[in-house]
Design a protein around this motif. Structure first.
Motif, PDB file in Angstrom:
ATOM      1  N   THR A   1       0.831  -1.204   0.000  1.00  0.00           N
ATOM      2  CA  THR A   1       0.000   0.000   0.000  1.00  0.00           C
ATOM      3  C   THR A   1       0.867   1.257   0.000  1.00  0.00           C
ATOM      4  OG1 THR A   1      -1.266  -1.299   1.625  1.00  0.00           O
ATOM      5  CG2 THR A   1      -2.227   0.750   0.919  1.00  0.00           C
TER       6      THR A   1
ATOM      7  N   LEU B   1       3.789   1.651   1.163  1.00  0.00           N
ATOM      8  CA  LEU B   1       4.695   1.773   2.302  1.00  0.00           C
ATOM      9  C   LEU B   1       5.831   0.772   2.157  1.00  0.00           C
ATOM     10  CD1 LEU B   1       2.006   1.908   5.136  1.00  0.00           C
ATOM     11  CD2 LEU B   1       3.303   3.828   4.198  1.00  0.00           C
TER      12      LEU B   1
ATOM     13  N   ILE C   1       3.314   2.394  11.228  1.00  0.00           N
ATOM     14  CA  ILE C   1       3.057   3.058   9.950  1.00  0.00           C
ATOM     15  C   ILE C   1       3.790   4.399   9.898  1.00  0.00           C
ATOM     16  CG2 ILE C   1       1.239   4.300   8.676  1.00  0.00           C
ATOM     17  CD1 ILE C   1      -0.558   1.850   9.120  1.00  0.00           C
ATOM     18  N   GLY C   2       3.916   5.057  11.039  1.00  0.00           N
ATOM     19  CA  GLY C   2       4.704   6.289  11.073  1.00  0.00           C
ATOM     20  C   GLY C   2       6.125   6.047  10.574  1.00  0.00           C
ATOM     21  N   THR C   3       6.727   4.959  11.037  1.00  0.00           N
ATOM     22  CA  THR C   3       8.079   4.604  10.589  1.00  0.00           C
ATOM     23  C   THR C   3       8.089   4.320   9.087  1.00  0.00           C
ATOM     24  OG1 THR C   3       8.519   3.599  12.756  1.00  0.00           O
ATOM     25  CG2 THR C   3      10.007   3.017  10.954  1.00  0.00           C
TER      26      THR C   3
ATOM     27  N   LEU D   1       6.013   5.339   6.793  1.00  0.00           N
ATOM     28  CA  LEU D   1       5.789   6.564   6.020  1.00  0.00           C
ATOM     29  C   LEU D   1       7.074   7.371   5.917  1.00  0.00           C
ATOM     30  CD1 LEU D   1       2.263   7.799   7.162  1.00  0.00           C
ATOM     31  CD2 LEU D   1       2.990   7.410   4.796  1.00  0.00           C
ATOM     32  N   ALA D   2       7.789   7.473   7.040  1.00  0.00           N
ATOM     33  CA  ALA D   2       9.041   8.233   7.024  1.00  0.00           C
ATOM     34  C   ALA D   2      10.032   7.578   6.056  1.00  0.00           C
ATOM     35  CB  ALA D   2       9.630   8.318   8.433  1.00  0.00           C
TER      36      ALA D   2
ATOM     37  N   HIS E   1       8.960   7.924   2.422  1.00  0.00           N
ATOM     38  CA  HIS E   1       9.169   9.313   2.008  1.00  0.00           C
ATOM     39  C   HIS E   1      10.637   9.545   1.626  1.00  0.00           C
ATOM     40  CE1 HIS E   1       9.143  13.654   2.036  1.00  0.00           C
ATOM     41  NE2 HIS E   1      10.027  13.665   3.006  1.00  0.00           N
TER      42      HIS E   1
ATOM     43  N   GLU F   1       4.325  10.328  15.274  1.00  0.00           N
ATOM     44  CA  GLU F   1       5.552   9.639  14.867  1.00  0.00           C
ATOM     45  C   GLU F   1       6.287  10.419  13.778  1.00  0.00           C
ATOM     46  OE1 GLU F   1       6.781   6.504  16.233  1.00  0.00           O
ATOM     47  OE2 GLU F   1       5.438   7.454  17.663  1.00  0.00           O
TER      48      GLU F   1
ATOM     49  N   TYR G   1      10.098  11.819  13.747  1.00  0.00           N
ATOM     50  CA  TYR G   1      11.098  11.520  12.708  1.00  0.00           C
ATOM     51  C   TYR G   1      11.461  12.771  11.907  1.00  0.00           C
ATOM     52  CZ  TYR G   1      10.383   6.482  13.432  1.00  0.00           C
ATOM     53  OH  TYR G   1      10.320   5.224  13.955  1.00  0.00           O
TER      54      TYR G   1
ATOM     55  N   HIS H   1      -2.327   4.573  -2.967  1.00  0.00           N
ATOM     56  CA  HIS H   1      -2.099   3.231  -3.504  1.00  0.00           C
ATOM     57  C   HIS H   1      -2.750   3.090  -4.877  1.00  0.00           C
ATOM     58  CE1 HIS H   1      -1.937  -1.099  -3.803  1.00  0.00           C
ATOM     59  NE2 HIS H   1      -3.248  -1.153  -3.840  1.00  0.00           N
TER      60      HIS H   1
END
Lengths: 326, 326
Positions: free
Chosen positions: A51, A53, A106-108, A110-111, A114, B88, B92, B114
């Motif tokens: 998805t 990520l 998910i925060g990790t 996404l970072a 990115h 989060e 980051y 997605h």
């Protein structure tokens, strides 16, 4: 002292926490130097895009564990995790319903995603992400290339992503072999070969010998660097009392024709003196009977408790491993 | 009966909820047909990529509101929202610290991103995402192209993404003009021109005339389709009692040299009979004094309460708008 550790996810994370505790002299038994530099070369074969990520399970397991942000009880992921985003994805019928991502996790992702989309390689993205915490270990993905482990499940070559085989089917579909998609053009990430060449001791964590350590060894250049390294290579058996400690590593070993035993795994890695990897190998006291076979192959064998119940026992194991380097 | 509504976000969402309530005869005052097909042509100029997520604020505001999943009290976003992922991202140091995304909302963005990365255009992605709910309104992004509104803030041409100007600076930096980045090559999304040509009545929601409705009108082909449409075009004034109802639309109007008044906005849209857009225009009872100017310009003017306090009042407003079409 420079310590380089080859590592998979959860088991490797616990081992690395022990190595760090030992290096920091956190326990009386730890007699190492507080100036030890610890580098982990981490398996990325379980990684995948889901998805949009980029998920790097082993890097994250290690980071969360070393940061003290892991869920100790569940054994993986973040402590105090929730799954609200995944609930939405299911409602939209997007992603893998059997693969639930936590919100903090998910925060990790996404970072990381990115950074990757901005052209920053995984090794640098990992450095930026881990910078949030004082984890005390340099985490290096074994490669910046996207080399993903697939599992061939029938003779016609049908394969599944490792995560699907492992998480969805719980390794219940017999694996014929494991394939590293894209490995031909892969290179070790910046710093990886140096971490092997410059190490004073190289440790192989008690991780899955096939899909964690095996995947690291499959990246072109890694195996040659290990056999050429001046440092002794000390492995810790992932097999205790003739069985896997966690996970389903036996299904992986079976696929490559290696028995689920401390000596079979040692012989699979091979003796450094005979062109293999190992200078020394730690087996659990319950597997003392395997020591003779291993020693006979030219691998120094140390019989010692391997179970990492907590940080002190992990620290003691790290001390034993470093001591075994001689 | 086919009703097509040009709409921005929050105000448009409330208006559309009223149109749907009226069409469904949810209130005694609603005398419309229950078979009305409602299509919303939605502004996408506020959209942006942020940390790998495609964010479409207006489409989502409308979807959440029509789904009954919006936060009525706060006025935007999902009800019962949390912000764990954004916490989060801040840790980051990724993304815009002044632009906080909710966890449930991130689920929507992940699904949309997605689809877009899979090559599915925004219009189709929107259809798939809205299919989760029975929203009763077909949502069409005005274009599948990424046309984003930027705000020019100094003579040298320095510009900000609209979201930065609006959310971060609260429209406090004087805007010289608004630019639709990429508009030259943009086309209306599939179904948009048909929804205009085939409509029995076209409504302009009381949305921001500059950065919501103005952005829709800026997509090549839209304005011509509206002036050529057989259906009457009825607009609802976003100005009540000489002031903006919500948001900072006055800062936008100022930038394009239009006064913040019900009649100035009507004249800005222009009379259909003179090559402009409007057949009729609804002004609030508090702005009754402006009716004469508007009528003199050839726009049928209806003076009626415009404040959408709740669904019944919104439904009544929709009834008035449809009635104004004649």
């Amino acid at each position: 002292m420079r310590i380089t550790v080859l590592s998979g996810g959860v088991g490797g994370a616990r081992f690395l926490r022990g190595v760090r505790a030992w290096a920091r002299r956190e326990y009386p038994d730890g007699a190492g130097g507080s100036t030890a530099e610890i580098t982990a070369i981490v398996n990325t074969g379980d990684d995948m895009w889901l998805t949009g990520l980029r998920i790097s399970p082993d890097l994250d397991s290690i980071m969360y564990t070393l940061a003290g942000a892991n869920d100790e009880e569940r054994g993986w992921g973040r402590v105090g995790e929730t799954e609200r985003v995944s609930g939405e994805l299911r409602a939209y019928d997007v992603g893998w319903p059997w693969f639930t991502l936590g919100d903090l996790d998910i925060g990790t992702h996404l970072a990381r995603s990115h950074f990757l989309r901005s052209g920053i390689p995984l090794s640098e993205a990992t450095a930026r992400i881990t910078a949030r915490w004082d984890i005390g270990v340099r985490l290096l993905p074994v490669t910046d290339s996207e080399v993903e482990t697939h599992v061939v499940v029938d003779e016609s070559g049908t394969s599944q992503h490792f995560q699907e085989w492992w998480t969805r089917y719980r390794a219940s579909v017999p694996a014929l072999r494991f394939v590293q998609e894209g490995v031909e053009s892969a290179e070790p990430a910046p710093g990886v070969l140096e971490a092997i060449a410059d190490a004073d001791v190289i440790l192989i964590a008690p991780s899955n010998p096939v899909v964690s350590i095996g995947t690291i060894l499959g990246i072109p250049g890694i195996r040659a660097a290990l056999t050429a390294a001046k440092a002794p290579v000390v492995g810790v058996s992932p097999i205790i009392n003739g069985a896997v400690v966690r996970g389903m590593a036996d299904a992986c070993l079976q696929a490559i024709g290696v028995a689920t035993s401390a000596d079979a795994v040692a012989l699979h890695y091979g003796a450094k003196s005979s062109g293999g990897l190992l200078t020394a190998w730690l087996v659990d006291t319950s597997d003392a009977a395997t020591a003779e076979t291993i020693s006979a192959a030219g691998i120094r064998t140390v019989v010692t408790p391997l179970w990492m119940r907590d940080v002190p026992t992990s620290s003691q194991l790290a001390a034993d491993a470093v001591a075994a380097a001689g």
